[in-house]
Motif scaffolding. Sequence first.
Motif, PDB file in Angstrom:
ATOM      1  N   UNK A  73       0.826  -1.206   0.000  1.00 53.04           N
ATOM      2  CA  UNK A  73       0.000   0.000   0.000  1.00 53.04           C
ATOM      3  C   UNK A  73       0.861   1.258   0.000  1.00 53.04           C
ATOM      4  N   UNK A  74       0.291   2.347  -0.481  1.00 55.12           N
ATOM      5  CA  UNK A  74       0.979   3.646  -0.496  1.00 55.12           C
ATOM      6  C   UNK A  74       1.056   4.209   0.919  1.00 55.12           C
ATOM      7  N   UNK A  79       5.925  12.090   6.644  1.00 56.13           N
ATOM      8  CA  UNK A  79       7.146  11.281   6.626  1.00 56.13           C
ATOM      9  C   UNK A  79       7.306  10.432   7.880  1.00 56.13           C
ATOM     10  N   UNK A  80       7.016  11.015   9.046  1.00 56.16           N
ATOM     11  CA  UNK A  80       7.242  10.276  10.280  1.00 56.16           C
ATOM     12  C   UNK A  80       6.268   9.105  10.413  1.00 56.16           C
ATOM     13  N   UNK A  81       5.055   9.284   9.900  1.00 56.06           N
ATOM     14  CA  UNK A  81       4.082   8.189   9.907  1.00 56.06           C
ATOM     15  C   UNK A  81       4.521   7.107   8.927  1.00 56.06           C
ATOM     16  N   UNK A  82       4.977   7.528   7.747  1.00 52.86           N
ATOM     17  CA  UNK A  82       5.438   6.566   6.735  1.00 52.86           C
ATOM     18  C   UNK A  82       6.619   5.755   7.255  1.00 52.86           C
ATOM     19  N   UNK A 114      -8.915   6.871  -6.050  1.00 55.84           N
ATOM     20  CA  UNK A 114      -7.967   6.182  -6.917  1.00 55.84           C
ATOM     21  C   UNK A 114      -8.152   4.669  -6.948  1.00 55.84           C
ATOM     22  N   UNK A 115      -8.725   4.109  -5.885  1.00 58.28           N
ATOM     23  CA  UNK A 115      -8.794   2.662  -5.763  1.00 58.28           C
ATOM     24  C   UNK A 115      -7.483   2.026  -5.342  1.00 58.28           C
ATOM     25  N   UNK A 116      -6.475   2.845  -5.013  1.00 55.26           N
ATOM     26  CA  UNK A 116      -5.158   2.358  -4.622  1.00 55.26           C
ATOM     27  C   UNK A 116      -5.134   2.126  -3.106  1.00 55.26           C
ATOM     28  N   UNK A 117      -4.601   0.990  -2.637  1.00 55.73           N
ATOM     29  CA  UNK A 117      -4.496   0.773  -1.193  1.00 55.73           C
ATOM     30  C   UNK A 117      -3.566   1.804  -0.547  1.00 55.73           C
TER      31      UNK A 117
END
Length: 211
Positions: A73-74, A79-82, A114-117
């Motif tokens: 998933x994206x 940034x800190x969460x990613x 978008x339908x992107x996870x």
Amino acid sequence: MDQLVGLDDVRADIAVVRTPDGDGRVDLSTFHTPVATSLAPRTPTNTPGILHYQASVPERTFVMAVADDLDHATDSQWDWVAEQTRAYLASGGTEGHESNGVYTLVLATTGRRTGIPRRTCLIYGTAGENFVVVASKGGADDDPAWFKNLQTNPSVGVQVGARCFTARARVATPAEREPLWLQMARIFPLYDEYAQKTDREIPIVLLTPQD
């Protein structure tokens, strides 16, 4: 038109504008979800103006988020969460699950446009078999994107520690919300401060494992 992708069996007015500078633009006014469009390389140029067309729109299918989406998933735009999310998943849930008595999970939702996870890390509590998360967004006046996504598609992927599963998300009822809010504010007292910063009633979400 070369291509038009959107909802099934919807008729749409497409305004193709040929402006003096040669640009073509499209205005789709009747869609409930965004659509992808591409203009033919040439549109009429005899006079600037608008040509109206009608087009049938083929179906767009969004796949529901499930446990398998967690790994690809994206990440969050923060940034800190990613970074926290990637470390959590890379360690198999041993890193980032608990910090000073506060526990977090990774949530994957389906992007409503978008339908992107998409995935993020959230503090959680428990209520029976359910995992409880708070859509606080730090007390912002707008709901977080992950909450908007699960409102559109309530199937989500979840990792809690080493456990990965698909869950069904729902918003707590008014009767459920009061005791759950007190519980979550004990876990993370800043939730009470966040609630004072906004007129929005901060939603509480229950994630029920499906497998």
